[in-house]
Design a protein around this motif. Structure first.
Motif, PDB file in Angstrom:
ATOM      1  N   ALA A 203       0.846  -1.188   0.000  1.00 40.69           N
ATOM      2  CA  ALA A 203       0.000   0.000   0.000  1.00 40.69           C
ATOM      3  C   ALA A 203       0.885   1.242   0.000  1.00 40.69           C
ATOM      4  CB  ALA A 203      -0.903   0.001   1.230  1.00 40.69           C
ATOM      5  N   VAL A 204       0.586   2.173  -0.900  1.00 41.24           N
ATOM      6  CA  VAL A 204       1.335   3.427  -0.983  1.00 41.24           C
ATOM      7  C   VAL A 204       0.352   4.592  -0.974  1.00 41.24           C
ATOM      8  CG1 VAL A 204       3.308   2.413  -2.192  1.00 41.24           C
ATOM      9  CG2 VAL A 204       1.381   3.316  -3.511  1.00 41.24           C
ATOM     10  N   PRO A 205       0.771   5.751  -0.460  1.00 35.58           N
ATOM     11  CA  PRO A 205      -0.175   6.864  -0.340  1.00 35.58           C
ATOM     12  C   PRO A 205      -0.493   7.560  -1.647  1.00 35.58           C
ATOM     13  CG  PRO A 205       1.992   7.519   0.452  1.00 35.58           C
ATOM     14  CD  PRO A 205       2.055   6.051   0.184  1.00 35.58           C
ATOM     15  N   ASP A 206       0.434   7.550  -2.599  1.00 34.44           N
ATOM     16  CA  ASP A 206       0.206   8.250  -3.857  1.00 34.44           C
ATOM     17  C   ASP A 206       1.132   7.680  -4.929  1.00 34.44           C
ATOM     18  OD1 ASP A 206       2.765   9.469  -3.371  1.00 34.44           O
ATOM     19  OD2 ASP A 206       1.759  11.000  -2.164  1.00 34.44           O
ATOM     20  N   VAL A 207       0.954   8.175  -6.151  1.00 36.98           N
ATOM     21  CA  VAL A 207       1.736   7.655  -7.273  1.00 36.98           C
ATOM     22  C   VAL A 207       3.201   8.061  -7.151  1.00 36.98           C
ATOM     23  CG1 VAL A 207       1.943   7.614  -9.786  1.00 36.98           C
ATOM     24  CG2 VAL A 207      -0.324   7.708  -8.729  1.00 36.98           C
ATOM     25  N   GLU A 208       3.456   9.242  -6.648  1.00 37.18           N
ATOM     26  CA  GLU A 208       4.836   9.679  -6.461  1.00 37.18           C
ATOM     27  C   GLU A 208       5.584   8.733  -5.533  1.00 37.18           C
ATOM     28  OE1 GLU A 208       7.371  13.699  -5.206  1.00 37.18           O
ATOM     29  OE2 GLU A 208       5.189  13.642  -4.982  1.00 37.18           O
ATOM     30  N   ALA A 209       4.921   8.275  -4.479  1.00 35.22           N
ATOM     31  CA  ALA A 209       5.543   7.321  -3.561  1.00 35.22           C
ATOM     32  C   ALA A 209       5.819   6.003  -4.263  1.00 35.22           C
ATOM     33  CB  ALA A 209       4.645   7.099  -2.346  1.00 35.22           C
ATOM     34  N   ALA A 210       4.904   5.590  -5.148  1.00 37.80           N
ATOM     35  CA  ALA A 210       5.110   4.349  -5.893  1.00 37.80           C
ATOM     36  C   ALA A 210       6.369   4.428  -6.748  1.00 37.80           C
ATOM     37  CB  ALA A 210       3.888   4.056  -6.762  1.00 37.80           C
ATOM     38  N   VAL A 211       6.563   5.555  -7.432  1.00 34.40           N
ATOM     39  CA  VAL A 211       7.747   5.724  -8.287  1.00 34.40           C
ATOM     40  C   VAL A 211       9.021   5.697  -7.444  1.00 34.40           C
ATOM     41  CG1 VAL A 211       8.955   7.311  -9.833  1.00 34.40           C
ATOM     42  CG2 VAL A 211       6.491   6.971 -10.078  1.00 34.40           C
ATOM     43  N   LYS A 212       9.000   6.353  -6.298  1.00 37.78           N
ATOM     44  CA  LYS A 212      10.182   6.355  -5.421  1.00 37.78           C
ATOM     45  C   LYS A 212      10.462   4.943  -4.902  1.00 37.78           C
ATOM     46  CE  LYS A 212       9.828  11.172  -3.908  1.00 37.78           C
ATOM     47  NZ  LYS A 212       9.572  12.087  -2.777  1.00 37.78           N
ATOM     48  N   LEU A 213       9.411   4.180  -4.587  1.00 35.87           N
ATOM     49  CA  LEU A 213       9.592   2.804  -4.131  1.00 35.87           C
ATOM     50  C   LEU A 213      10.184   1.940  -5.238  1.00 35.87           C
ATOM     51  CD1 LEU A 213       9.194   0.688  -1.886  1.00 35.87           C
ATOM     52  CD2 LEU A 213       6.879   0.316  -2.792  1.00 35.87           C
ATOM     53  N   LEU A 214       9.764   2.195  -6.482  1.00 36.09           N
ATOM     54  CA  LEU A 214      10.328   1.474  -7.619  1.00 36.09           C
ATOM     55  C   LEU A 214      11.834   1.652  -7.672  1.00 36.09           C
ATOM     56  CD1 LEU A 214      10.391   0.083 -10.427  1.00 36.09           C
ATOM     57  CD2 LEU A 214       9.730   2.293 -11.423  1.00 36.09           C
ATOM     58  N   GLY A 222      19.215  -4.903  -8.025  1.00 36.86           N
ATOM     59  CA  GLY A 222      20.212  -5.008  -9.089  1.00 36.86           C
ATOM     60  C   GLY A 222      19.663  -5.561 -10.383  1.00 36.86           C
ATOM     61  N   GLY A 223      18.508  -5.062 -10.816  1.00 35.52           N
ATOM     62  CA  GLY A 223      17.924  -5.502 -12.082  1.00 35.52           C
ATOM     63  C   GLY A 223      17.044  -6.729 -11.985  1.00 35.52           C
ATOM     64  N   GLN A 224      16.778  -7.213 -10.771  1.00 37.46           N
ATOM     65  CA  GLN A 224      15.960  -8.418 -10.622  1.00 37.46           C
ATOM     66  C   GLN A 224      14.469  -8.132 -10.423  1.00 37.46           C
ATOM     67  OE1 GLN A 224      18.279 -10.137  -7.353  1.00 37.46           O
ATOM     68  NE2 GLN A 224      19.024 -11.728  -8.740  1.00 37.46           N
ATOM     69  N   VAL A 225      14.082  -6.858 -10.465  1.00 41.76           N
ATOM     70  CA  VAL A 225      12.651  -6.525 -10.418  1.00 41.76           C
ATOM     71  C   VAL A 225      12.070  -6.792 -11.797  1.00 41.76           C
ATOM     72  CG1 VAL A 225      10.929  -4.726 -10.042  1.00 41.76           C
ATOM     73  CG2 VAL A 225      13.004  -4.762  -8.653  1.00 41.76           C
ATOM     74  N   SER A 226      11.171  -7.754 -11.893  1.00 43.78           N
ATOM     75  CA  SER A 226      10.576  -8.100 -13.184  1.00 43.78           C
ATOM     76  C   SER A 226       9.208  -7.467 -13.370  1.00 43.78           C
ATOM     77  CB  SER A 226      10.459  -9.624 -13.324  1.00 43.78           C
ATOM     78  OG  SER A 226       9.712 -10.172 -12.257  1.00 43.78           O
ATOM     79  N   THR A 227       8.534  -7.134 -12.269  1.00 39.90           N
ATOM     80  CA  THR A 227       7.190  -6.562 -12.344  1.00 39.90           C
ATOM     81  C   THR A 227       7.047  -5.460 -11.310  1.00 39.90           C
ATOM     82  OG1 THR A 227       6.211  -8.649 -13.099  1.00 39.90           O
ATOM     83  CG2 THR A 227       4.723  -7.048 -12.086  1.00 39.90           C
ATOM     84  N   ILE A 260       4.671  -5.967  -6.706  1.00 37.31           N
ATOM     85  CA  ILE A 260       6.105  -6.044  -6.990  1.00 37.31           C
ATOM     86  C   ILE A 260       6.510  -7.513  -7.087  1.00 37.31           C
ATOM     87  CG2 ILE A 260       8.414  -5.314  -6.268  1.00 37.31           C
ATOM     88  CD1 ILE A 260       7.015  -3.446  -4.230  1.00 37.31           C
ATOM     89  N   GLU A 261       7.286  -7.833  -8.124  1.00 34.17           N
ATOM     90  CA  GLU A 261       7.814  -9.194  -8.222  1.00 34.17           C
ATOM     91  C   GLU A 261       9.283  -9.136  -8.607  1.00 34.17           C
ATOM     92  OE1 GLU A 261       5.327 -12.738  -8.919  1.00 34.17           O
ATOM     93  OE2 GLU A 261       6.260 -12.678 -10.903  1.00 34.17           O
ATOM     94  N   MET A 262      10.074  -9.912  -7.878  1.00 37.85           N
ATOM     95  CA  MET A 262      11.499 -10.067  -8.164  1.00 37.85           C
ATOM     96  C   MET A 262      11.760 -11.524  -8.496  1.00 37.85           C
ATOM     97  SD  MET A 262      13.166  -7.917  -4.981  1.00 37.85           S
ATOM     98  CE  MET A 262      12.726  -6.203  -4.657  1.00 37.85           C
ATOM     99  N   THR A 263      12.640 -11.766  -9.469  1.00 39.84           N
ATOM    100  CA  THR A 263      12.973 -13.144  -9.830  1.00 39.84           C
ATOM    101  C   THR A 263      14.484 -13.288  -9.959  1.00 39.84           C
ATOM    102  OG1 THR A 263      12.749 -12.640 -12.198  1.00 39.84           O
ATOM    103  CG2 THR A 263      10.804 -13.502 -11.078  1.00 39.84           C
ATOM    104  N   ALA A 264      14.965 -14.509  -9.710  1.00 40.79           N
ATOM    105  CA  ALA A 264      16.397 -14.800  -9.833  1.00 40.79           C
ATOM    106  C   ALA A 264      16.572 -16.242 -10.276  1.00 40.79           C
ATOM    107  CB  ALA A 264      17.107 -14.561  -8.506  1.00 40.79           C
ATOM    108  N   GLY A 359       6.303   0.699 -13.957  1.00 41.64           N
ATOM    109  CA  GLY A 359       7.742   0.503 -14.061  1.00 41.64           C
ATOM    110  C   GLY A 359       8.309   0.895 -15.406  1.00 41.64           C
ATOM    111  N   ASP A 360       7.520   0.814 -16.481  1.00 42.61           N
ATOM    112  CA  ASP A 360       8.002   1.217 -17.803  1.00 42.61           C
ATOM    113  C   ASP A 360       7.252   2.435 -18.348  1.00 42.61           C
ATOM    114  OD1 ASP A 360       5.587   0.233 -19.146  1.00 42.61           O
ATOM    115  OD2 ASP A 360       6.377  -1.772 -18.825  1.00 42.61           O
TER     116      ASP A 360
END
Length: 445
Positions: A203-214, A222-227, A260-264, A359-360
């Motif tokens: 849960a995030v308060p706003d879209v700006e917070a979402a971008v900062k969390l990204l 290190g590039g392992q965030v896939s979603t 959020i999804e990370m894969t390795a 993310g994109d």
């Protein structure tokens, strides 16, 4: 023929002289030779999941629909070269499964993957939920087989990752929506199959917070965030109300959420600790108010169901006006705020449902009708709402079609976002490859 003559949202319904279903590239070539000689218009069609009318014939009843559905063979798989060669009519889900059986990953992932086909995915340069890490459809292809307007066959089914011998012809056809040639086969890139997956719903308060969390998550992983998908509170409410078994993933409501999804490639990669560190940093900075990390495959599926149901569930709330747009990620918060304010001022009570691939930089800025409003009257304002939203997109240097294509829906509008030189180059390519205009006329240009 009926299923081939209307698109899924029923915005476009056409007629056709026939629906042809060739089973080989030779048969597609034979069809196009006759069509070219007789100047018969041909509309290529994959799984008919497109959302801009690019796969639907016009109302004349004189066009022919050419369905690739019978061309559904997985031709070869090369695990050492990490490539999969398929017919264009193979569904995305079948391509994913073929890769999985070889202990590989084909990362293109869409909500319609059970019915959309590889040829259509490439012809529209589909995006999906893993573009952040793996790129769009065009980034996942090494070679193509294409039947040209006159019936000639270009066999470019190469598995080479480096080939600097002139123009890269495959990119002409990916994103061309069947107006330059008919994709009949493709060599797809495969990747190591992830052995470790961590999924969280925060849960995030706003879209700006979402971008900062990204940026925090991407930096730590290190590039392992896939979603990294944005979900509004209204979207969660729609899904919970209309999808059986769906429930709120967190105890208290929040204006916004991110999936959020990370894969390795190895279970020793430390993804659980990385995800926890990213969320902890978000909590410390006030970017996250609550979060849940999936503790089982069932819980992960529940998180994904919330995201993947967002498109279809909007129809249960009445009319929905769609916008598939992209802006720089740094402008995402401004865009959503400005667009929400503008459409609400023009139509009080309208319910914006912005969601998608933050993310994109791609957001589906959809508008659900005001509660209790007349659906037809609301949908009649489609162009008006598009003009408002797309105007803001253009001011921010964005695109009015991030992943769905142009088709019929946006054909007359793209000139406002492209220069005269760009439009002339596109028309020149069309004239060179399809001088008689037999391939998918009235679409894109």
């Amino acid at each position: 023929m009926a299923p081939h003559l209307v698109e899924r949202r029923e915005l476009y319904r056409g007629k056709a002289a026939a629906v042809l279903k060739p089973a080989s590239v030779e048969e597609v070539s034979a069809v196009m030779k006759v069509a070219h000689e007789a100047a018969i218009h041909v509309v290529p069609q994959g799984g008919n999941t497109g959302l801009v009318g690019g796969q639907v014939p016009d109302g004349s009843g004189e066009e022919i629909v050419l369905s690739l559905a019978r061309m559904n063979r997985v031709r070869t798989i090369d695990t050492e070269n990490n490539t999969l060669t398929v017919d264009a009519g193979v569904t995305l889900a079948a391509a994913q499964e073929a890769a999985r059986e070889a202990d590989r990953l084909f990362p293109l992932s869409l909500a319609s993957e059970g019915s959309c086909q590889i040829g259509g995915n490439l012809a529209t340069n589909a995006g999906g939920t893993q573009v952040l890490r793996y790129g769009n459809a065009r980034d996942l292809v090494l070679g193509l087989e294409v039947v040209l307007a006159n019936g000639d066959v270009w066999n470019g089914l190469t598995g080479l990752r480096k080939d600097n011998t002139g123009y890269d012809l495959r990119h002409l056809f990916m994103g061309s929506e069947g107006t330059l040639g008919i994709i009949t086969g493709a060599v797809l890139k495969l990747f190591p199959r992830p052995q470790s997956v961590e999924t969280a719903f925060a849960a995030v308060p706003d879209v700006e917070a979402a971008v900062k969390l990204l940026r925090i998550a991407d930096g730590l992983a290190g590039g392992q965030v896939s979603t990294f998908e944005l979900v509004p509170r209204i979207g969660v409410e729609f899904v919970v109300a209309h999808v059986e078994g769906a429930s709120d993933p967190l105890p208290d409501p929040s204006p916004w959420y991110v999936l959020i999804e990370m894969t390795a490639g190895t279970k020793a990669a430390g993804l659980p600790e990385t995800m926890e560190a990213a969320l902890a940093e978000g909590l410390e900075q006030g970017l996250v108010s609550d979060a849940a990390i999936a503790q089982s495959e069932a819980q992960r599926a529940d998180f994904w169901r919330l995201r993947e149901s967002l498109s279809d569930v909007q129809r249960e709330e009445g009319g929905s006006i769609k916008h598939d747009v992209s802006v720089p990620v740094s402008r995402m918060a401004d865009f959503i705020a400005q667009a929400t304010s503008a459409v609400s001022a023009r139509l009080p009570g309208v319910r914006p449902v912005p969601f998608g691939h933050i993310g994109d930089g791609n957001v589906h800025f959809n508008l659900s009708q005001p509660a209790g409003a007349d659906k037809a009257a609301f949908l009649a304002r489609w162009d008006e709402m598009n003009a408002i939203v797309h105007g803001i997109v253009r001011e921010m240097g964005g695109s009015i079609s991030a992943e769905h294509g142009v088709g019929k829906l946006k054909r007359d509008e793209i000139a406002a976002t492209k220069s005269a030189v760009e439009m002339e180059m596109m028309r020149a390519l069309k004239q060179a490859l399809d001088p008689k205009g037999v391939l998918n006329p009235g679409k894109v240009v």
